[in-house]
Design a protein around this motif. Structure first.
Motif, mmCIF file in Angstrom:
data_model
loop_
_atom_site.group_PDB
_atom_site.id
_atom_site.type_symbol
_atom_site.label_atom_id
_atom_site.label_comp_id
_atom_site.label_asym_id
_atom_site.label_seq_id
_atom_site.Cartn_x
_atom_site.Cartn_y
_atom_site.Cartn_z
ATOM 1 N N THR A 63 -106.897 91.158 -36.128
ATOM 2 C CA THR A 63 -108.275 91.164 -36.598
ATOM 3 C C THR A 63 -108.831 92.578 -36.516
ATOM 4 O O THR A 63 -108.272 93.451 -35.838
ATOM 5 C CB THR A 63 -109.152 90.229 -35.757
ATOM 6 O OG1 THR A 63 -109.278 90.774 -34.428
ATOM 7 C CG2 THR A 63 -108.538 88.832 -35.680
ATOM 8 N N PHE A 64 -109.949 92.802 -37.195
ATOM 9 C CA PHE A 64 -110.566 94.119 -37.167
ATOM 10 C C PHE A 64 -110.991 94.488 -35.758
ATOM 11 O O PHE A 64 -110.804 95.624 -35.299
ATOM 12 C CB PHE A 64 -111.751 94.153 -38.127
ATOM 13 C CG PHE A 64 -112.351 95.524 -38.306
ATOM 14 C CD1 PHE A 64 -111.556 96.646 -38.438
ATOM 15 C CD2 PHE A 64 -113.736 95.679 -38.348
ATOM 16 C CE1 PHE A 64 -112.112 97.913 -38.613
ATOM 17 C CE2 PHE A 64 -114.298 96.932 -38.515
ATOM 18 C CZ PHE A 64 -113.485 98.043 -38.646
ATOM 19 N N GLY A 65 -111.562 93.524 -35.031
ATOM 20 C CA GLY A 65 -111.964 93.795 -33.654
ATOM 21 C C GLY A 65 -110.784 94.194 -32.788
ATOM 22 O O GLY A 65 -110.889 95.088 -31.941
ATOM 23 N N GLU A 66 -109.642 93.532 -32.970
ATOM 24 C CA GLU A 66 -108.448 93.896 -32.212
ATOM 25 C C GLU A 66 -107.969 95.297 -32.571
ATOM 26 O O GLU A 66 -107.557 96.072 -31.706
ATOM 27 C CB GLU A 66 -107.332 92.880 -32.475
ATOM 28 C CG GLU A 66 -107.576 91.522 -31.856
ATOM 29 C CD GLU A 66 -106.514 90.515 -32.249
ATOM 30 O OE1 GLU A 66 -105.644 90.858 -33.095
ATOM 31 O OE2 GLU A 66 -106.544 89.391 -31.718
ATOM 32 N N ARG A 67 -108.027 95.632 -33.852
ATOM 33 C CA ARG A 67 -107.581 96.969 -34.268
ATOM 34 C C ARG A 67 -108.499 98.058 -33.713
ATOM 35 O O ARG A 67 -108.025 99.141 -33.326
ATOM 36 C CB ARG A 67 -107.495 97.038 -35.792
ATOM 37 C CG ARG A 67 -106.414 96.125 -36.372
ATOM 38 C CD ARG A 67 -106.066 96.476 -37.803
ATOM 39 N NE ARG A 67 -107.185 96.307 -38.713
ATOM 40 C CZ ARG A 67 -107.491 95.179 -39.325
ATOM 41 N NH1 ARG A 67 -106.785 94.076 -39.088
ATOM 42 N NH2 ARG A 67 -108.508 95.113 -40.160
ATOM 43 N N LEU A 68 -109.802 97.769 -33.659
ATOM 44 C CA LEU A 68 -110.722 98.737 -33.074
ATOM 45 C C LEU A 68 -110.439 98.936 -31.588
ATOM 46 O O LEU A 68 -110.373 100.060 -31.089
ATOM 47 C CB LEU A 68 -112.170 98.275 -33.277
ATOM 48 C CG LEU A 68 -112.710 98.301 -34.703
ATOM 49 C CD1 LEU A 68 -114.111 97.709 -34.736
ATOM 50 C CD2 LEU A 68 -112.719 99.718 -35.252
ATOM 51 N N ARG A 69 -110.282 97.816 -30.867
ATOM 52 C CA ARG A 69 -109.971 97.922 -29.442
ATOM 53 C C ARG A 69 -108.700 98.724 -29.226
ATOM 54 O O ARG A 69 -108.646 99.638 -28.392
ATOM 55 C CB ARG A 69 -109.795 96.533 -28.837
ATOM 56 C CG ARG A 69 -109.345 96.574 -27.359
ATOM 57 C CD ARG A 69 -108.859 95.234 -26.875
ATOM 58 N NE ARG A 69 -107.707 94.774 -27.649
ATOM 59 C CZ ARG A 69 -107.272 93.519 -27.658
ATOM 60 N NH1 ARG A 69 -107.896 92.598 -26.946
ATOM 61 N NH2 ARG A 69 -106.225 93.181 -28.393
ATOM 62 N N ASN A 70 -107.653 98.395 -29.959
ATOM 63 C CA ASN A 70 -106.375 99.055 -29.756
ATOM 64 C C ASN A 70 -106.423 100.529 -30.132
ATOM 65 O O ASN A 70 -105.714 101.350 -29.525
ATOM 66 C CB ASN A 70 -105.287 98.331 -30.549
ATOM 67 C CG ASN A 70 -104.998 96.954 -30.004
ATOM 68 O OD1 ASN A 70 -105.241 96.678 -28.830
ATOM 69 N ND2 ASN A 70 -104.489 96.067 -30.854
ATOM 70 N N ALA A 71 -107.248 100.886 -31.104
ATOM 71 C CA ALA A 71 -107.381 102.299 -31.457
ATOM 72 C C ALA A 71 -107.965 103.092 -30.293
ATOM 73 O O ALA A 71 -107.523 104.210 -29.990
ATOM 74 C CB ALA A 71 -108.245 102.451 -32.707
ATOM 75 N N HIS A 72 -108.970 102.513 -29.620
ATOM 76 C CA HIS A 72 -109.533 103.186 -28.439
ATOM 77 C C HIS A 72 -108.504 103.268 -27.313
ATOM 78 O O HIS A 72 -108.372 104.299 -26.647
ATOM 79 C CB HIS A 72 -110.789 102.451 -27.966
ATOM 80 C CG HIS A 72 -112.010 102.779 -28.746
ATOM 81 N ND1 HIS A 72 -112.826 103.851 -28.444
ATOM 82 C CD2 HIS A 72 -112.567 102.175 -29.825
ATOM 83 C CE1 HIS A 72 -113.827 103.888 -29.300
ATOM 84 N NE2 HIS A 72 -113.695 102.887 -30.153
ATOM 85 N N VAL A 73 -107.784 102.180 -27.095
ATOM 86 C CA VAL A 73 -106.762 102.169 -26.041
ATOM 87 C C VAL A 73 -105.671 103.191 -26.339
ATOM 88 O O VAL A 73 -105.224 103.935 -25.455
ATOM 89 C CB VAL A 73 -106.171 100.745 -25.899
ATOM 90 C CG1 VAL A 73 -104.946 100.755 -24.993
ATOM 91 C CG2 VAL A 73 -107.225 99.789 -25.351
ATOM 92 N N ASP A 74 -105.244 103.261 -27.588
ATOM 93 C CA ASP A 74 -104.185 104.194 -27.957
ATOM 94 C C ASP A 74 -104.655 105.640 -27.863
ATOM 95 O O ASP A 74 -103.878 106.534 -27.491
ATOM 96 C CB ASP A 74 -103.688 103.894 -29.366
ATOM 97 C CG ASP A 74 -102.939 102.569 -29.449
ATOM 98 O OD1 ASP A 74 -102.561 102.034 -28.390
ATOM 99 O OD2 ASP A 74 -102.743 102.068 -30.572
ATOM 100 N N ALA A 75 -105.921 105.888 -28.192
ATOM 101 C CA ALA A 75 -106.460 107.244 -28.039
ATOM 102 C C ALA A 75 -106.484 107.640 -26.567
ATOM 103 O O ALA A 75 -106.118 108.774 -26.206
ATOM 104 C CB ALA A 75 -107.856 107.331 -28.645
ATOM 105 N N ALA A 76 -106.892 106.722 -25.705
ATOM 106 C CA ALA A 76 -106.899 107.012 -24.272
ATOM 107 C C ALA A 76 -105.488 107.278 -23.770
ATOM 108 O O ALA A 76 -105.266 108.140 -22.902
ATOM 109 C CB ALA A 76 -107.537 105.857 -23.505
ATOM 110 N N ALA A 77 -104.508 106.557 -24.318
ATOM 111 C CA ALA A 77 -103.120 106.752 -23.897
ATOM 112 C C ALA A 77 -102.596 108.127 -24.295
ATOM 113 O O ALA A 77 -101.630 108.628 -23.699
ATOM 114 C CB ALA A 77 -102.241 105.659 -24.503
ATOM 115 N N LEU A 78 -103.232 108.742 -25.275
ATOM 116 C CA LEU A 78 -102.844 110.093 -25.666
ATOM 117 C C LEU A 78 -103.406 111.155 -24.715
ATOM 118 O O LEU A 78 -103.131 112.344 -24.884
ATOM 119 C CB LEU A 78 -103.320 110.386 -27.091
ATOM 120 C CG LEU A 78 -102.609 109.619 -28.211
ATOM 121 C CD1 LEU A 78 -103.301 109.866 -29.541
ATOM 122 C CD2 LEU A 78 -101.147 110.011 -28.295
ATOM 123 N N GLY A 79 -104.218 110.726 -23.755
ATOM 124 C CA GLY A 79 -104.781 111.660 -22.790
ATOM 125 C C GLY A 79 -106.197 112.087 -23.094
ATOM 126 O O GLY A 79 -106.710 113.028 -22.486
#
Length: 230
Positions: A92-108
């Motif tokens: 879902t769009f909400g899941e993709r938004l959440r994961n984008a933030h999580v993935d950005a944080a994982a990049l440091g």
């Protein structure tokens, strides 16, 4: 598409869809056709990336679809080489938004100001204002005229887990997002309200808010029904 080697504590995160005819800006297709709608989407994405790249921090683009198959692919490829490009994850769009933030944080990246590709009139000042607010430890939300939001700033992806539970693309999306963030214990600070490009009538409105030489304003001037140059 490759990730850049240098990490910053601030980043603009652009959540985008490749401007492929028939898949991009589908609500514009009945009025303008699939190719013109995709060209408008590409122009909006080009302007947004250019502005984000002037704001100072790293630019991360969370992309769905392959821009190589879309409008203005050569111009977009040149711009995307200046960014860290990641794929979107989630059903879902909400899941993709959440994961984008999580993935950005994982990049440091510590502080992320997430925007979309529907507000090509966004300015360097808008983005810098959002990033400054994030440095105070608050969340940031930029309201859209239609009841949604055009920007969401989070620190360390805190608050991202509420996004899948918020109904997206409704007149209550901003209110629902802000309420969910506050219930999660966050202080939410506002940015200015912007118009985003969702419907055919929005094209001329947003184009007039863009610099005349911008990609979006230039593309919109070819659309006779809306008299953008008037």
């Amino acid at each position: 598409m490759t990730a850049s080697a240098t990490r910053n504590t601030d980043a603009v995160l652009l959540v985008a869809k490749a401007p492929i005819p028939g898949a991009a800006k589908t609500r514009l297709i009945p009025e303008f056709g699939p190719r013109a709608a995709a060209d408008l989407a590409a122009a909006a994405l080009i302007d947004t990336i250019r502005t984000a790249c002037t704001a100072g921090p790293e630019v991360i683009v969370a992309m769905v679809g392959d821009p190589a198959h879309g409008a203005r692919h050569a111009e977009l490829a040149d711009l995307l080489h200046r960014c860290t490009v990641i794929g979107q994850r989630g059903d879902t769009f909400g899941e993709r938004l959440r994961n984008a933030h999580v993935d950005a944080a994982a990049l440091g990246v510590d502080r992320v100001l997430q925007i979309g590709m529907d507000t090509p009139q966004v300015t360097r000042r808008d983005l810098k204002s959002g990033l400054r607010l994030l440095r105070t430890g608050t969340a940031v939300l930029g309201p859209a005229v239609d009841g949604g939001w055009w920007a969401l700033g989070l620190v360390g992806a805190r608050g991202a887990d509420v996004l899948p539970g918020v109904p997206m693309s409704t007149p209550e999306t901003r209110v629902g997002t802000e309420g969910a963030l506050r219930r999660d214990g966050l202080v939410v600070r506002p940015l200015r309200t912007l118009v985003d490009v969702d419907r055919p009538d929005d094209v001329a409105v947003v184009a007039r808010l863009c610099p005349p030489q911008s990609a979006f304003a230039t593309a919109a001037r070819t659309l006779d029904p809306y008299g953008v140059s008037a």
